[in-house]
Write a protein that holds these residues in place. Structure first.
Motif, PDB file in Angstrom:
ATOM      1  N   LYS A   1       0.805  -1.224   0.000  1.00 52.90           N
ATOM      2  CA  LYS A   1       0.000   0.000   0.000  1.00 52.90           C
ATOM      3  C   LYS A   1       0.837   1.274   0.000  1.00 52.90           C
ATOM      4  N   GLU A   2       1.960   1.260   0.732  1.00 53.63           N
ATOM      5  CA  GLU A   2       2.775   2.466   0.828  1.00 53.63           C
ATOM      6  C   GLU A   2       3.535   2.776  -0.463  1.00 53.63           C
ATOM      7  N   GLN A   3       3.611   1.807  -1.382  1.00 55.17           N
ATOM      8  CA  GLN A   3       4.332   2.023  -2.634  1.00 55.17           C
ATOM      9  C   GLN A   3       3.408   2.266  -3.829  1.00 55.17           C
ATOM     10  N   ARG A   4       2.102   2.168  -3.617  1.00 56.65           N
ATOM     11  CA  ARG A   4       1.163   2.331  -4.730  1.00 56.65           C
ATOM     12  C   ARG A   4       1.073   3.787  -5.178  1.00 56.65           C
ATOM     13  N   ARG A   5       0.847   3.958  -6.457  1.00 57.59           N
ATOM     14  CA  ARG A   5       0.708   5.301  -7.011  1.00 57.59           C
ATOM     15  C   ARG A   5      -0.714   5.828  -6.804  1.00 57.59           C
ATOM     16  N   ASN A   6      -1.683   4.937  -6.743  1.00 56.50           N
ATOM     17  CA  ASN A   6      -3.070   5.278  -6.459  1.00 56.50           C
ATOM     18  C   ASN A   6      -3.654   6.327  -7.404  1.00 56.50           C
ATOM     19  N   TYR A   7      -3.436   6.147  -8.693  1.00 59.58           N
ATOM     20  CA  TYR A   7      -4.094   7.011  -9.669  1.00 59.58           C
ATOM     21  C   TYR A   7      -5.596   6.711  -9.632  1.00 59.58           C
ATOM     22  N   THR A   8      -6.420   7.743  -9.680  1.00 61.82           N
ATOM     23  CA  THR A   8      -7.867   7.531  -9.580  1.00 61.82           C
ATOM     24  C   THR A   8      -8.521   7.245 -10.937  1.00 61.82           C
ATOM     25  N   TRP A   9      -8.030   7.882 -11.985  1.00 61.36           N
ATOM     26  CA  TRP A   9      -8.512   7.633 -13.345  1.00 61.36           C
ATOM     27  C   TRP A   9      -7.450   8.128 -14.310  1.00 61.36           C
ATOM     28  N   VAL A  10      -7.643   7.918 -15.588  1.00 65.34           N
ATOM     29  CA  VAL A  10      -6.590   8.201 -16.556  1.00 65.34           C
ATOM     30  C   VAL A  10      -6.162   9.670 -16.555  1.00 65.34           C
ATOM     31  N   GLY A  11      -7.117  10.599 -16.383  1.00 65.39           N
ATOM     32  CA  GLY A  11      -6.754  12.014 -16.347  1.00 65.39           C
ATOM     33  C   GLY A  11      -5.844  12.327 -15.167  1.00 65.39           C
ATOM     34  N   ASN A  12      -6.188  11.776 -14.008  1.00 67.92           N
ATOM     35  CA  ASN A  12      -5.369  11.956 -12.814  1.00 67.92           C
ATOM     36  C   ASN A  12      -3.977  11.366 -13.021  1.00 67.92           C
ATOM     37  N   ALA A  13      -3.905  10.202 -13.663  1.00 67.57           N
ATOM     38  CA  ALA A  13      -2.615   9.556 -13.911  1.00 67.57           C
ATOM     39  C   ALA A  13      -1.738  10.397 -14.823  1.00 67.57           C
ATOM     40  N   LEU A  14      -2.291  10.886 -15.915  1.00 66.94           N
ATOM     41  CA  LEU A  14      -1.509  11.671 -16.867  1.00 66.94           C
ATOM     42  C   LEU A  14      -1.004  12.982 -16.239  1.00 66.94           C
TER      43      LEU A  14
END
Length: 298
Positions: A139-152
Motif C-alpha cells: 500500500k505504501e508504494q502504490r501510485r493510487n491514480y484515480t482515473w486516466v486524467g489523474n494519472a496523466l
C-alpha cells in the motif's frame, strides 16, 4: 476488413475507435492478469504466482472484483486514440488506389499504421500499465491514480513530460507488430477463405480470420509487449532507471527468468485475444454494414 473507402475519415476513426473500446471493455480483466504476470519476477524477485488461474484468484482475493478493472479508463482512452489512428492510417493507404494491395503493400501499410498509432497511444499506455499493476504493490508504494486524467497529470507533474512517453520504442515496436500481424493476417485469411469458396464474406469467415490473426499476433507481439510493460512501470532510483532500453529488458529477462520469459502472459493474452479479436472485427464489420445500409444506400 470491410470496404470502408466510401466513408468519411471521421466515420472510419469513430468506428475503429468504438470497436476497440467495446472489445476492451469486455476483455480487460485478462489484460490486468497479463500485466501482473509480466512484472512478476522483476529484478530477480521470486514470481508472485506461476499460472493464470493463480493470478486470477489472487487479484479477486486481495482487491475484489474491481481489481480486474484497474486502469480501464486509460485502456479506453488508448483504444480511442491508438486503434482509431492505426486503423485509419492503414485504411487510407489500403484503399488509396481503389484496388486490393499486394501482401508487400499491406506490410508497409501495417508498419506505417502501427508507427502512427503506437506513438499517439504512448501516454495512455503508460497510465494503463501503471494502473493495472498498482494493486500488486504494498500500500505504501502504490501510485493510487484515480482515473486516466489523474494519472496523466500526476505523471507530468511528478516525473516530467518525458515520463509520459516512457517506453516509446517498445510501444511502437509492439504496435507495428500487432498492426501487421492483425490486419495482414486477418485480410489474407479472409481473402483465402472467400477465394477458395470455403466460406463467403460472412460472420464465420470473420471469426476464423480473427482467430488466425490472434494466434499470429500473440506470438509475435509478446516480447516487445513485456519490454514495454516493464519500462513503463519501472521506477528511477537515485537517477538510475531499472532498465536502459528494450534490449536490456530482454537480456535481463532471459538471464534471470529463462528463455521463455519474453512470452510471459501468453495464456491470458491468447485467451483474451480470441474474444477481443473476434468482437473487435465483428463490431468493425457490422458498424460499416450499418453505415452503408442507413447512410450510403438511404
Amino acid at each position: 476488413m470491410a470496404d470502408s473507402g466510401s466513408a468519411p475519415e471521421y466515420v472510419k476513426f469513430i468506428i475503429a475507435s468504438t470497436s476497440g473500446m467495446g472489445a476492451t471493455g469486455i476483455c480487460y480483466p485478462l489484460d490486468v492478469v497479463k500485466f501482473r504476470m509480466q512484472v512478476s519476477g522483476e529484478m530477480g524477485k521470486k514470481a508472485d504466482h506461476t499460472n493464470t488461474l493463480q493470478f486470477l484468484k489472487s487479484i479477486f482475493k486481495n482487491e475484489g472484483f474491481l481489481g480486474f478493472y484497474g486502469g480501464l479508463s486509460a485502456s479506453l482512452l488508448r483504444q480511442a486514440t491508438y486503434t482509431g489512428t492505426q486503423s485509419n492510417v492503414y485504411e487510407k493507404i489500403f484503399f488509396r488506389e481503389g484496388r486490393p494491395p499486394t501482401v508487400f503493400q499491406k506490410l508497409i501499410c501495417g508498419f506505417v499504421g502501427g508507427l502512427a498509432g503506437g506513438f499517439v497511444g504512448v501516454p495512455s499506455d503508460v497510465a494503463m500499465t501503471r494502473m493495472a499493476v498498482d494493486g500488486r504493490l504494498p500500500k505504501e508504494q502504490r501510485r493510487n491514480y484515480t482515473w486516466v486524467g489523474n494519472a496523466l497529470i500526476r505523471i507530468y507533474k511528478e516525473e516530467g513530460f518525458k515520463a509520459l512517453f516512457r517506453g516509446t520504442i517498445p510501444t511502437i515496436t509492439r504496435a507495428i507488430i500487432v498492426n501487421i500481424a492483425q490486419f495482414v493476417t486477418y485480410s489474407q485469411t479472409k481473402i483465402f477463405l472467400v477465394s477458395y469458396g470455403i466460406t463467403g464474406d460472412t460472420t464465420p469467415c470473420h471469426i476464423i480470420s480473427s482467430l488466425m490473426a490472434t494466434l499470429v499476433c500473440t506470438i509475435a507481439m509478446l516480447p516487445p509487449d513485456i519490454a514495454k510493460t516493464r519500462i513503463q512501470n519501472m521506477r528511477v532510483i537515485d537517477g538510475k532507471p531499472e532498465y536502459r532500453g528494450i534490449l536490456d529488458v530482454w537480456v535481463k529477462l532471459v538471464q534471470k527468468e529463462g528463455v521463455l520469459s519474453p512470452w510471459k502472459g501468453f495464456t491470458p493474452m491468447l485467451i483474451r485475444g480470441i474474444p477481443m479479436g473476434v468482437v473487435l472485427m465483428l463490431m468493425y464489420e457490422t458498424q460499416f454494414r450499418l453505415y452503408r445500409w442507413f447512410v450510403i444506400e438511404e
